[in-house]
Design a protein around this motif. Structure first.
Motif, PDB file in Angstrom:
ATOM      1  N   ASP A  66      41.303  44.881  45.203  1.00 51.18           N
ATOM      2  CA  ASP A  66      41.242  44.032  46.395  1.00 51.18           C
ATOM      3  C   ASP A  66      42.289  42.929  46.359  1.00 51.18           C
ATOM      4  OD1 ASP A  66      38.668  44.966  47.955  1.00 51.18           O
ATOM      5  OD2 ASP A  66      38.098  44.890  45.848  1.00 51.18           O
ATOM      6  N   ASN A  67      43.527  43.336  46.101  1.00 46.95           N
ATOM      7  CA  ASN A  67      44.667  42.426  46.190  1.00 46.95           C
ATOM      8  C   ASN A  67      45.708  43.049  47.115  1.00 46.95           C
ATOM      9  OD1 ASN A  67      44.647  39.868  44.316  1.00 46.95           O
ATOM     10  ND2 ASN A  67      43.592  41.462  43.139  1.00 46.95           N
ATOM     11  N   GLN A  68      46.995  42.767  46.880  1.00 43.82           N
ATOM     12  CA  GLN A  68      48.062  43.281  47.747  1.00 43.82           C
ATOM     13  C   GLN A  68      49.155  43.959  46.923  1.00 43.82           C
ATOM     14  OE1 GLN A  68      49.375  39.950  50.152  1.00 43.82           O
ATOM     15  NE2 GLN A  68      47.277  39.435  50.783  1.00 43.82           N
ATOM     16  N   SER A 120      44.624  28.525  44.490  1.00 45.03           N
ATOM     17  CA  SER A 120      45.777  29.191  45.092  1.00 45.03           C
ATOM     18  C   SER A 120      47.008  29.107  44.199  1.00 45.03           C
ATOM     19  CB  SER A 120      46.108  28.559  46.453  1.00 45.03           C
ATOM     20  OG  SER A 120      46.377  27.173  46.299  1.00 45.03           O
ATOM     21  N   ARG A 150      42.248  32.441  45.719  1.00 47.27           N
ATOM     22  CA  ARG A 150      43.369  32.621  46.654  1.00 47.27           C
ATOM     23  C   ARG A 150      44.700  32.740  45.915  1.00 47.27           C
ATOM     24  NH1 ARG A 150      41.584  27.719  50.816  1.00 47.27           N
ATOM     25  NH2 ARG A 150      39.497  28.533  51.290  1.00 47.27           N
ATOM     26  N   THR A 153      48.136  33.947  44.436  1.00 45.38           N
ATOM     27  CA  THR A 153      49.229  34.811  44.891  1.00 45.38           C
ATOM     28  C   THR A 153      50.137  35.194  43.728  1.00 45.38           C
ATOM     29  OG1 THR A 153      50.543  32.855  45.468  1.00 45.38           O
ATOM     30  CG2 THR A 153      49.211  33.841  47.219  1.00 45.38           C
ATOM     31  N   ASN A 210      44.085  48.385  47.237  1.00 46.05           N
ATOM     32  CA  ASN A 210      45.379  47.722  47.306  1.00 46.05           C
ATOM     33  C   ASN A 210      46.271  48.509  48.260  1.00 46.05           C
ATOM     34  OD1 ASN A 210      45.877  45.285  45.302  1.00 46.05           O
ATOM     35  ND2 ASN A 210      44.513  46.699  44.210  1.00 46.05           N
ATOM     36  N   ASN A 247      41.687  38.556  45.283  1.00 47.09           N
ATOM     37  CA  ASN A 247      42.657  37.486  45.469  1.00 47.09           C
ATOM     38  C   ASN A 247      43.725  37.966  46.450  1.00 47.09           C
ATOM     39  OD1 ASN A 247      42.456  34.887  43.559  1.00 47.09           O
ATOM     40  ND2 ASN A 247      41.573  36.624  42.447  1.00 47.09           N
ATOM     41  N   ARG A 248      44.923  37.377  46.402  1.00 48.53           N
ATOM     42  CA  ARG A 248      46.002  37.742  47.324  1.00 48.53           C
ATOM     43  C   ARG A 248      47.294  38.041  46.566  1.00 48.53           C
ATOM     44  NH1 ARG A 248      44.961  32.629  51.520  1.00 48.53           N
ATOM     45  NH2 ARG A 248      42.766  33.115  51.961  1.00 48.53           N
TER      46      ARG A 248
END
Length: 338
Positions: free
Chosen positions: A262-264, A196, A218, A220, A284, A237-238
């Motif tokens: 596949d993140n933000q 993370s 994880r 960020t 995304n 991930n995030r």
């Protein structure tokens, strides 16, 4: 008297004639039977049209019907019959036995070869040398394998480590000193951990690092990367757009594969280096882009031949709203054109 003698002679001549007639009659009868026997066979051949019996590769299948060939000819009775379990009778005297060749001597078993590509683990930190050990990992030449060993942090690594595989563990953080001094390290694969957080300088001072593989964690935020990086894979991930440094990839002139699906992310992380070949940003939250995201709008002759793979599917962006953003690309991005 003369008359009686003449009558006797005629009688003998008659008897001899009868015998000769009978002898000649028997072969004639046999010959007649043979001729009668041949007649039915000749009748069969009379029905054959031998004038049209011209066999070629084209009509061979029509003239010769091989479908029932096995039914017409049963060779099963011609197979030699083998009686299982029978043995040849033993000779009564040993002299009749053939001389057997001298049996080859039994080879002596050689001790196992101890030469192994797996290098022995160097002494651990507690030894006099103080060289890091491979335990609990496996060292093969300059590759270190730590997959699925329940690691919670990066273990100490030999100084000549080139490839590190520490997948499917429980590593939660990457510290600044985890890879310090590993100047030959080319690939780091930390797939499917629980990372993370990574120190901003965790990878920055690795001059040979080419592949950084971090999917299924994880994270960020992304730490600073060395300019030698060729492939960055941080899928699943995030990471939001705020987790990327401004112009994070502009100076990475060796970067060819950037996979951040596949993140933000809210936008495409431009500017992108000219060396880039594959950009995966699917799934995304990207909703818009600038006309200069891929191409230089001030230079219509600008062509990016390397960037052939752009994935934007799974984002809420209508790619048809930006027609001037793709003129320099060899092909259109994958995504929604509504």
């Amino acid at each position: 008297m003369a008359l009686g003698h003449r009558m006797q002679t005629l009688a003998w001549v008659g008897i001899a004639s009868l015998c000769l007639g009978a002898a000649w009659a028997v072969p004639a009868k046999k010959e007649r039977k043979k001729v009668e026997k041949l007649k039915p066979d000749l009748v069969l051949y009379e029905n054959l049209d031998l004038d049209n019996y011209d066999v070629t590769l084209d009509n061979y299948g029509d003239i010769m019907d091989l479908n029932n060939y096995e039914e017409l000819y049963d060779y099963g009775d011609l197979a030699p019959k083998i009686e299982v379990g029978t043995l040849a009778p033993r000779p009564k005297d040993r002299e009749s036995l053939p001389e057997l060749a001298t049996a080859a001597p039994t080879p002596k078993l050689q001790p196992p070869d101890t030469t192994n590509p797996i290098r022995p683990a160097p002494p651990g930190p507690g030894t006099a040398q103080g060289v890091p050990s491979c335990l609990p990992c496996l060292c093969i030449r300059t590759s270190v394998y730590c997959d699925d060993t329940d690691l919670e942090h990066i273990p100490p690594l030999p100084p000549d480590t080139t490839y590190l595989y520490a997948r499917f563990n429980r590593i939660s953080a990457i510290r600044a000193g985890d890879f310090m001094g590993l100047k030959k390290l080319k690939r780091i694969d930390l797939t499917s951990n629980s990372i993370s957080w990574a120190d901003v300088d965790a990878f920055r001072f690795l001059p040979s690092l080419q592949e950084l593989i971090l999917p299924e964690n994880r994270l960020t935020a992304l730490p600073e990367l060395p300019r030698s990086i060729v492939r960055l894979d941080a899928r699943l991930n995030r990471i939001p757009s705020a987790g990327l440094r401004p112009e994070a990839f502009q100076d990475l002139t060796q970067l060819q594969f950037l996979h951040l699906s596949d993140n933000q992310l809210d936008y495409i992380p431009a500017p992108l280096p000219e060396s880039l070949r594959s950009l995966h940003l699917q799934n995304n939250n990207i909703q818009t882009m600038h006309e200069d995201t891929f191409c230089n709008s001030q230079d219509q002759s600008h062509v990016r031949r390397a960037l052939e793979d752009i994935r934007l599917d799974g984002n809420p962006i209508n790619l048809s709203l930006f027609p001037n953003a793709y003129f320099c690309l060899p092909r259109l991005p994958t995504g929604h054109f509504l």
